[in-house]
Write a protein that holds these residues in place. Structure first.
Motif, mmCIF file in Angstrom:
data_model
loop_
_atom_site.group_PDB
_atom_site.id
_atom_site.type_symbol
_atom_site.label_atom_id
_atom_site.label_comp_id
_atom_site.label_asym_id
_atom_site.label_seq_id
_atom_site.Cartn_x
_atom_site.Cartn_y
_atom_site.Cartn_z
ATOM 1 N N ALA A 139 2.931 15.618 -5.821
ATOM 2 C CA ALA A 139 3.628 17.016 -5.140
ATOM 3 C C ALA A 139 3.571 17.998 -6.114
ATOM 4 O O ALA A 139 3.522 17.730 -7.213
ATOM 5 C CB ALA A 139 5.216 16.594 -4.765
ATOM 6 N N GLY A 174 12.943 11.645 -7.586
ATOM 7 C CA GLY A 174 11.934 12.742 -7.470
ATOM 8 C C GLY A 174 10.915 12.416 -6.418
ATOM 9 O O GLY A 174 10.500 13.097 -5.459
ATOM 10 N N GLN A 211 4.751 4.039 -12.014
ATOM 11 C CA GLN A 211 4.996 5.108 -13.004
ATOM 12 C C GLN A 211 5.872 4.343 -14.054
ATOM 13 O O GLN A 211 6.848 3.568 -13.802
ATOM 14 C CB GLN A 211 5.789 6.160 -12.488
ATOM 15 N N ALA A 270 4.393 13.172 -10.386
ATOM 16 C CA ALA A 270 3.436 12.089 -10.782
ATOM 17 C C ALA A 270 2.990 11.562 -9.514
ATOM 18 O O ALA A 270 2.003 10.669 -9.392
ATOM 19 C CB ALA A 270 4.130 10.822 -11.496
ATOM 20 N N CYS A 271 3.328 11.805 -8.232
ATOM 21 C CA CYS A 271 3.028 11.144 -6.969
ATOM 22 C C CYS A 271 2.286 12.325 -6.361
ATOM 23 O O CYS A 271 2.192 12.187 -5.099
ATOM 24 C CB CYS A 271 4.167 10.563 -6.031
ATOM 25 N N ASN A 297 -2.840 3.227 -9.116
ATOM 26 C CA ASN A 297 -2.793 4.323 -9.887
ATOM 27 C C ASN A 297 -1.446 3.954 -10.750
ATOM 28 O O ASN A 297 -0.580 3.410 -10.115
ATOM 29 C CB ASN A 297 -2.653 5.547 -9.494
ATOM 30 N N GLY A 319 0.811 -1.228 0.217
ATOM 31 C CA GLY A 319 -0.051 -0.017 -0.108
ATOM 32 C C GLY A 319 0.692 1.255 -0.053
ATOM 33 O O GLY A 319 0.287 2.353 -0.043
ATOM 34 N N ALA A 345 8.428 13.413 -8.907
ATOM 35 C CA ALA A 345 7.643 13.981 -7.784
ATOM 36 C C ALA A 345 6.007 14.689 -8.274
ATOM 37 O O ALA A 345 5.158 14.197 -7.343
ATOM 38 C CB ALA A 345 8.478 15.248 -7.478
ATOM 39 N N VAL A 400 10.301 13.818 -2.215
ATOM 40 C CA VAL A 400 9.001 14.425 -1.887
ATOM 41 C C VAL A 400 8.198 13.449 -0.973
ATOM 42 O O VAL A 400 7.351 14.191 -0.327
ATOM 43 C CB VAL A 400 8.390 14.896 -2.930
ATOM 44 N N ARG A 401 8.406 12.307 -1.060
ATOM 45 C CA ARG A 401 7.691 11.172 -0.307
ATOM 46 C C ARG A 401 8.413 10.545 0.389
ATOM 47 O O ARG A 401 8.531 9.347 -0.133
ATOM 48 C CB ARG A 401 6.674 10.715 -1.046
ATOM 49 N N ALA A 458 -2.988 10.172 -9.025
ATOM 50 C CA ALA A 458 -1.338 10.182 -8.588
ATOM 51 C C ALA A 458 -0.947 8.897 -8.077
ATOM 52 O O ALA A 458 -1.729 8.139 -7.244
ATOM 53 C CB ALA A 458 -1.254 11.199 -7.810
ATOM 54 N N THR A 459 0.232 8.494 -8.325
ATOM 55 C CA THR A 459 0.752 7.489 -7.615
ATOM 56 C C THR A 459 1.542 7.802 -6.411
ATOM 57 O O THR A 459 2.675 7.659 -6.052
ATOM 58 C CB THR A 459 2.255 6.741 -8.584
ATOM 59 N N ASN A 460 0.732 8.116 -5.493
ATOM 60 C CA ASN A 460 1.147 8.512 -3.813
ATOM 61 C C ASN A 460 1.079 7.358 -2.993
ATOM 62 O O ASN A 460 0.938 7.834 -2.042
ATOM 63 C CB ASN A 460 0.156 9.588 -3.671
ATOM 64 N N GLY A 461 0.784 6.032 -3.327
ATOM 65 C CA GLY A 461 0.612 5.126 -2.664
ATOM 66 C C GLY A 461 -0.857 4.881 -2.077
ATOM 67 O O GLY A 461 -1.461 5.622 -1.938
ATOM 68 N N MET A 462 -1.295 3.463 -2.210
ATOM 69 C CA MET A 462 -2.581 3.353 -2.160
ATOM 70 C C MET A 462 -3.060 3.506 -0.654
ATOM 71 O O MET A 462 -4.172 3.895 -0.485
ATOM 72 C CB MET A 462 -2.907 1.582 -2.444
ATOM 73 N N ASP A 463 -2.003 3.304 0.212
ATOM 74 C CA ASP A 463 -2.393 3.817 1.578
ATOM 75 C C ASP A 463 -2.961 5.089 1.746
ATOM 76 O O ASP A 463 -3.674 5.550 2.666
ATOM 77 C CB ASP A 463 -1.274 3.167 2.730
ATOM 78 N N THR A 464 -2.188 6.096 1.145
ATOM 79 C CA THR A 464 -2.487 7.433 1.113
ATOM 80 C C THR A 464 -3.607 7.734 0.785
ATOM 81 O O THR A 464 -4.246 8.550 1.629
ATOM 82 C CB THR A 464 -1.347 8.228 0.199
ATOM 83 N N ARG A 465 -4.299 7.053 -0.272
ATOM 84 C CA ARG A 465 -5.737 7.276 -0.672
ATOM 85 C C ARG A 465 -6.624 6.584 -0.001
ATOM 86 O O ARG A 465 -7.902 6.427 -0.333
ATOM 87 C CB ARG A 465 -5.526 6.937 -2.213
ATOM 88 N N LEU A 487 7.319 6.671 1.209
ATOM 89 C CA LEU A 487 6.906 5.729 0.227
ATOM 90 C C LEU A 487 7.817 4.798 0.034
ATOM 91 O O LEU A 487 9.249 5.099 0.142
ATOM 92 C CB LEU A 487 6.456 6.483 -1.334
ATOM 93 N N ASP A 541 1.168 1.025 -7.215
ATOM 94 C CA ASP A 541 0.967 2.256 -7.570
ATOM 95 C C ASP A 541 2.355 1.992 -8.922
ATOM 96 O O ASP A 541 3.351 1.466 -8.186
ATOM 97 C CB ASP A 541 1.325 3.437 -7.054
#
Lengths: 245, 358
Positions: free
Chosen positions: B71, A78, A65, B68-69, B209, A42, B66, A82-83, B196-203, A86, A63
């Motif tokens: 930010a 990148g 890319q 794409a996730c 994604n 997750g 950045a 910023v994260r 966004a590919t910000n992690g499934m847990d985030t969403r 993850l 997820d």
């Protein structure tokens, strides 16, 4: 007795596009198993390369890319900057990582970016049709070295793991193989270590996987395994080249 | 905070922070390295990310990763560096990720020079990298306007899920001017959870994604391009922005100019007015979408005898001006490229040399 062998949750149930005898499927499964085991699906973002594995996101259930040729380490940088929470990994072949993306991987490794790279070394460009890679073996015939790779003209194959291990910052650099079960067990362990070190917020980790490409080598899958073991493994020795202090 | 005297490049860096962008990746290149120098000190103060990449190519993909996730992220560069970023920009546009690129233009082609230029107009407005894509391109004419445009660029990039470029010439980056920063941007970044590919847990989602640009099925790629095209058409409907000068009277000549060059044109217009020659100007503030209608209408005014495009390059915006005027009036170009900014006297001379017979 319960199930002892099942599809990992991180691995999608779908039909493969890879050729018969290709080892990408094994590498994918190992990554998926480790992600399940560590419980990080997750919060994981994978980055696909250019090459046969550009479609690798079709086989994972988290997820993803898709990068341009060789730029996956810059994209991973990148994301991770910023994260930092993850878990990020790039999955790259040898044309992608060791040729057009050599700059990106070296600098990401040297900066100690906190992501993991799974590096598939099968000594050839796959998707573009079997051209010579920086990892192509001496005298190996490819579609752009029809008379065999001549070291006098294009140099010797690049040993990526050893080269990156000369850098001070990376946490973990290992070369394993996925061509036979006895190697696969160790490869799984190495991938698990690489992701674990990332979870511990340690610097860059890379696992190089000596792999086969029967289609572009012009061999049967069985002959390809034999060739990889006899020709590649002596030049690309397996083992850990860098471990955390 | 009242007015402060600030160098353009530093003001651009500060503007991004005030727009809520705390992520900056860059590679040094004259004449915009002060942005990176400024932000290398400033980002740690505000808990932001500053990273100097190994090349402009790599930087464009750091931006991609950045963005794409989810930010808010930006970079700055100058002409040769923007060429290198062109690859990444194409991917970011294709993947529909919001990001802001600032190009402080220097002379080209090749290494060219380090002095101000507007020679990247076509690259910026017609795509620049490979494939069918466009950037929304904002062209400031002062440090104050650069600050405002940088701050507006982020919400615009998020509205369209498309990279936005702020296209300034070297003078905008290098000169110091009084600047007043608008209030911190209050708009929150748009909801990015859908893509966004910000992690499934985030969403809190079980759906993953995927950010990608590969469409191997021809019908799918065509559909993807049609969808992108629709966005660029929406920009043409909603984001045209221009300024005018001396368009109220019976002007005989219409100038079209942008950026620093347009300020020189204003002085030339004032001087020519004193000499009895009325000249008007349309100044595109966004160069994509281009104010075609405004330029056409201004050119079609009965008193107008000739249209002159003035730019610090060999006639690039001229193509858009000619397209706008559509043969209605004689249309020509004056400019210089190499770092010399044409003087008001030179612009006046260029205007006077036009044939103004009806």
């Amino acid at each position: 007795m319960g199930k002892t062998f099942a599809r990992p949750e991180a691995l999608a149930e779908t039909i493969t596009h890879y050729c018969p005898g290709c080892t990408h499927g094994v590498a994918h499964r190992l990554v998926a198993e480790v992600i399940d085991e560590l419980g990080i699906r997750g919060r994981t973002v994978g980055i696909a390369p250019v090459g046969c594995a550009v479609l690798c996101y079709n086989y994972f259930t988290f997820d993803f890319q898709e990068s341009a040729h060789g730029r996956a380490p810059a994209m991973a940088t990148g994301i991770k900057r910023v994260r930092p929470d993850l878990i990020v990994f790039t999955y790259q072949g040898d044309g992608d990582l060791a040729s057009i993306g050599m700059g990106e991987i070296v600098h990401a490794a040297n900066r100690g970016e906190k992501f993991t790279t799974i590096f598939i070394n099968n000594a050839v460009y796959g998707m573009t049709g079997g051209q010579m890679a920086p990892t192509t073996m001496p005298d190996q015939r490819t579609t752009t070295s029809p008379f065999g790779r001549k070291a006098a003209e294009v140099g010797m194959p690049i040993r990526v793991a050893e080269m990156l291990a000369t850098l001070q910052t990376p946490a973990y650099i290992s070369r394993q193989s996925v061509i036979k079960p006895k190697y696969i067990t160790k490869a799984r362990k190495a991938i698990q270590k690489a992701f674990t070190y990332q979870m511990e917020n340690r610097c860059f980790s890379l696992v190089e996987l000596v792999s086969t490409c029967p289609t572009n080598w012009g061999m049967t899958p069985v002959d390809a395994v034999k060739w990889a073991e006899e020709k590649m493994l002596p030049y690309y020795p397996l083992g850990e080249f860098k471990t955390p202090a | 905070m009242g007015k402060v005297l600030m160098k353009g490049n530093e003001a651009i860096g500060e503007a991004a922070i005030r727009a809520g962008c705390l992520n900056y990746f860059a590679y040094p290149i004259t004449p915009q390295s002060e942005v990176a120098e400024y932000l290398s000190r400033r980002m740690p103060e505000v808990g932001g990310v500053f990273l100097q990449g190994e090349s402009e190519v790599a930087v464009s993909y750091m931006i991609f990763g950045a963005a794409a996730c989810g930010a808010r992220v930006f970079t700055t560069s100058s002409s040769p560096g923007i060429s290198l970023m062109g690859e990444g920009i194409s991917y970011i546009a294709a993947a529909q990720c919001p990001a802001v690129f600032v190009n402080i233009m220097r002379g080209g082609p090749g290494l060219g020079g380090i002095l101000p230029s507007q020679a990247d107009y076509l690259q910026a407005t017609k795509g620049g990298g490979h494939g069918d894509y466009k950037l929304l391109v904002m062209a400031p004419a002062s440090v104050q306007e650069a600050v405002e445009m940088v701050m507006q660029a982020f919400p615009l990039s998020e509205k369209y899920r498309n990279p936005v470029m702020v296209l300034g010439d070297g003078l905008i980056g290098q000169m110091m001017e009084p600047v007043e920063f608008p209030e911190h941007l209050r708009t929150e970044p748009s909801n990015k959870d859908e893509w966004a590919t910000n992690g499934m847990d985030t969403r809190r989602s079980n759906q993953r994604n995927l950010v990608k640009t590969l469409y191997l099925v021809p019908e799918e790629l065509n559909a993807h391009n049609l969808m992108l095209k629709a966005k660029y058409e929406q920009m043409e409907r909603e984001e045209v922005r221009f300024d005018t000068y001396n368009l109220d009277g019976d002007y005989q000549v219409l100038l079209v100019s942008y950026g620093t060059m347009s300020r020189v044109c204003r002085t030339a217009i004032d001087n020519l007015k004193a000499q009895g020659l009325e000249v008007g100007m349309v100044r595109p503030q966004h160069v994509f979408p281009f104010p075609h209608k405004a330029v056409y209408e201004a050119a079609a005014r009965e008193s107008c005898r000739s249209v002159l495009c003035v730019e610090m390059c060999m006639g690039q915006m001229l193509e858009d001006v000619e397209r706008s005027v559509a043969g209605r009036r004689p249309t020509s170009w004056y400019g210089k490229c190499g770092g010399e900014v044409p003087t008001p006297e030179e612009v006046m001379q260029a205007v006077k040399s036009l044939s103004l017979k009806s």
